[in-house]
Design an enzyme around this catalytic site. Structure first.
Site: not given
Ligand code: DGL
Length: 272
Positions: A75, A189
């Protein structure tokens, strides 16, 4: 206490980290993996830093209890605050932003685009890390997308939802790709690689950088170097925990092609 056959932990606010699981399963099929997605609290990217740190620490602590031998912070948003969470685990921690910046440092490009959550964008972490690691002068353009991760989380396999994802992608990316003409785009993301086919269809000339591939390579190099790779002679399995909807997570895991899913289990969310 972890050992060679202990699992590798992978976490995200939602299903985005499945893009990292996919690459790890490809490169290290013998490893057991434990995934934790905080489905009850996604999207993280629009929360305050204090809330993100608290929610991330809650997940780190659960993974520590499950005895992991390495943790992949799949993340980018949590990666921005990883320094404030690492003390909750005793194993090495690898994060998505570092992987994304490492992936760019090997490229022959002049203008790099990064798309991410608003939190990651506002932290300036990608431009800072990419510029600090680049031997040459680069321009790094960053774009924070308030809605994209949430849309991806719930739209895979649904034509109306995917139409909304593509509309949102155009809204966020048109300027960067068509006006600023970046040489490549970092998917900053982990949800975004799950819709890479849509991005490629919209912008066929745009090279995409998925930090997940670099994360898997970094994990493999670490396990090889430390002699910590699994020595089981059969393929490893994947156990998924979520604070969200267990059935939806099972479906999403199948949709993105994850293999050897042993179980999808519910985990009580932190009270925010
Ligand atoms: N998948 C997450 C990232 O790489 C974030 C998505 C979220 O919860 O806003 O930042």
């Amino acid at each position: 206490m972890s050992h060679l056959n202990s699992p590798v932990g992978i976490l995200d606010s939602g299903i985005g980290g499945f893009s990292v699981v996919r690459q790890v399963q490809k490169l290290l099929p013998e490893e057991n993996l434990i995934y934790f997605g905080d489905g009850a609290h996604i999207p993280y990217g629009n929360h305050s830093e204090e809330t993100i740190v608290a929610m991330a620490r809650y997940m780190f602590s659960a993974l520590e209890e499950w005895g992991i031998k390495a943790l992949l912070v799949a993340c980018n948003t949590i990666s921005c605050v990883v320094d404030r969470c690492e003390d909750t685990v005793s194993c090495p921690v690898f994060n998505a932003v570092q992987a994304g910046a490492d992936a760019v440092s090997g490229l022959d490009v002049n203008k790099v685009g990064v798309i991410s959550t608003v939190f990651t964008h506002n932290s300036h972490i990608y431009p800072q890390k990419i510029l600090a690691q680049s031997p040459r002068k680069l321009v790094v353009l960053s774009c924070g997308c308030p809605d994209l991760a949430r849309l991806v989380e719930h739209s895979l396999g649904d034509p109306a939802g995917m139409a909304r994802v593509e509309e949102n992608l155009r809204l966020e990316l048109d300027h960067m790709v068509l006006e600023d003409r970046v040489d490549c785009c970092v998917l900053g993301c982990t949800h975004y690689p799950l819709v890479a086919d849509s991005i490629r269809r919209l912008y066929p000339q745009l090279p995409l950088i998925d930090p997940a591939e670099e994360m898997a390579r970094t994990l493999k190099a670490f396990l090889d170097r430390e002699g910590l790779g699994s020595f089981r002679d059969q393929s490893g399995s994947l156990t998924i925990y979520t604070t969200g909807d267990v059935e939806e997570y099972g479906l999403r895991a199948r949709q993105v092609g994850l293999e050897r899913v042993a179980a999808v289990k519910y985990y009580k969310p932190m009270m925010v």
